[in-house]
Scaffold this active site. Structure first.
Site, PDB file in Angstrom:
ATOM      1  CG  HIS A  58      77.626  73.284  30.217  1.00  0.00           C
ATOM      2  ND1 HIS A  58      78.550  72.881  31.161  1.00  0.00           N
ATOM      3  CD2 HIS A  58      76.657  72.338  30.240  1.00  0.00           C
ATOM      4  CE1 HIS A  58      78.161  71.749  31.706  1.00  0.00           C
ATOM      5  NE2 HIS A  58      77.019  71.404  31.173  1.00  0.00           N
TER       6      HIS A  58
HETATM    7  C1  T46 Z   1      76.442  68.809  32.830  1.00  0.00           C
HETATM    8  C2  T46 Z   1      76.714  69.090  34.258  1.00  0.00           C
HETATM    9  C3  T46 Z   1      75.520  68.864  35.122  1.00  0.00           C
HETATM   10  C4  T46 Z   1      84.284  63.953  30.025  1.00  0.00           C
HETATM   11  O1  T46 Z   1      85.358  63.705  29.425  1.00  0.00           O
HETATM   12  N1  T46 Z   1      83.273  63.035  30.030  1.00  0.00           N
HETATM   13  C5  T46 Z   1      82.106  63.249  30.680  1.00  0.00           C
HETATM   14  O2  T46 Z   1      81.213  62.373  30.667  1.00  0.00           O
HETATM   15  C6  T46 Z   1      81.923  64.491  31.360  1.00  0.00           C
HETATM   16  C7  T46 Z   1      80.630  64.783  32.110  1.00  0.00           C
HETATM   17  C8  T46 Z   1      82.952  65.407  31.338  1.00  0.00           C
HETATM   18  N2  T46 Z   1      84.103  65.129  30.690  1.00  0.00           N
HETATM   19  C9  T46 Z   1      85.186  66.117  30.699  1.00  0.00           C
HETATM   20  C10 T46 Z   1      84.877  67.417  29.953  1.00  0.00           C
HETATM   21  C11 T46 Z   1      85.707  68.438  30.691  1.00  0.00           C
HETATM   22  O3  T46 Z   1      87.006  68.493  30.140  1.00  0.00           O
HETATM   23  O4  T46 Z   1      85.453  66.501  32.047  1.00  0.00           O
HETATM   24  C12 T46 Z   1      85.791  67.877  32.111  1.00  0.00           C
HETATM   25  C13 T46 Z   1      84.894  68.606  33.091  1.00  0.00           C
HETATM   26  O5  T46 Z   1      83.570  68.664  32.527  1.00  0.00           O
HETATM   27  P1  T46 Z   1      82.634  69.943  32.715  1.00  0.00           P
HETATM   28  O6  T46 Z   1      83.461  71.156  32.879  1.00  0.00           O
HETATM   29  O7  T46 Z   1      81.635  69.937  31.604  1.00  0.00           O
HETATM   30  O8  T46 Z   1      81.936  69.575  34.107  1.00  0.00           O
HETATM   31  P2  T46 Z   1      80.659  70.288  34.737  1.00  0.00           P
HETATM   32  O9  T46 Z   1      80.535  69.771  36.132  1.00  0.00           O
HETATM   33  O10 T46 Z   1      80.716  71.745  34.553  1.00  0.00           O
HETATM   34  O11 T46 Z   1      79.425  69.745  33.881  1.00  0.00           O
HETATM   35  C14 T46 Z   1      79.008  68.405  34.023  1.00  0.00           C
HETATM   36  C15 T46 Z   1      78.733  67.793  32.638  1.00  0.00           C
HETATM   37  O12 T46 Z   1      79.905  67.934  31.801  1.00  0.00           O
HETATM   38  C16 T46 Z   1      77.590  68.466  31.941  1.00  0.00           C
HETATM   39  O13 T46 Z   1      77.167  67.695  30.833  1.00  0.00           O
HETATM   40  O14 T46 Z   1      75.342  69.012  32.341  1.00  0.00           O
HETATM   41  O15 T46 Z   1      77.824  68.369  34.803  1.00  0.00           O
END
Ligand code: T46
Length: 143
Positions: A58
């Protein structure tokens, strides 16, 4: 970290490091200094034992972040819509800027990998672009 960053909206910070050998090492980051914004949120990613794990995929519209590997290593794929770059992140002393409009993907985590992210704002799903074609369109339109 001796790589030059070639993509837009990224960069490298080096944290201050105090070597207290044989009693460990202290690594220090301060808001508005090594990390050039006020930190509103931190999160870390652990339990990365699946060798096929893929995270990220993303970009953010406005969010500023720095990403670190506190332990172990991972591969960071960066794409600003024009240029792509892959980095191996394997040092706890260097952080990579994940600025706005930068598609980022993390892969190839070592079993002991622990990722720390410092962010300049609270979580907001509306700030995410999770579709690659929409990301390219956003970059083209927003310059
Ligand atoms: C990024 C990379 C480096 C939350 O509710 N609060 C939060 O602060 C975060 C980070 C995530 N979430 C929820 C959103 C999704 O439902 O946790 C779930 C997993 O998040 P995501 O799929 O976005 O995780 P990554 O590891 O793909 O991405 C993360 C960060 O979300 C993103 O901002 O830049 O790490």
């Amino acid at each position: 970290m001796n790589k030059k960053i070639k993509v837009q909206n990224s960069g490298i910070v080096k944290l201050k490091f105090v070597d207290d050998f044989p009693d460990g090492a202290l690594v220090i980051g301060q808001a508005r200094e090594s990390v050039p914004f006020d930190i509103r949120r931190i999160y870390y990613i652990t339990n990365l034992s699946n060798p096929r794990a893929v995270r990220g995929k993303h970009a953010h519209k406005k969010l500023e972040q720095y990403i670190f590997s506190l332990s172990g290593s991972f591969r960071l794929h960066l794409d600003d819509g024009r240029n792509k770059q892959n980095l191996t992140i394997d040092s706890p002393y260097y952080g990579i800027r994940l600025g706005p409009k930068l598609w980022h993907t993390m892969t190839k985590f070592s079993r002991d990998c622990v990722i720390l992210v410092l962010a300049d704002d609270y979580y907001d799903e509306n700030d995410y672009i999770r579709d690659y074609d929409k990301f390219l369109e956003y970059v083209r339109n927003e310059g």
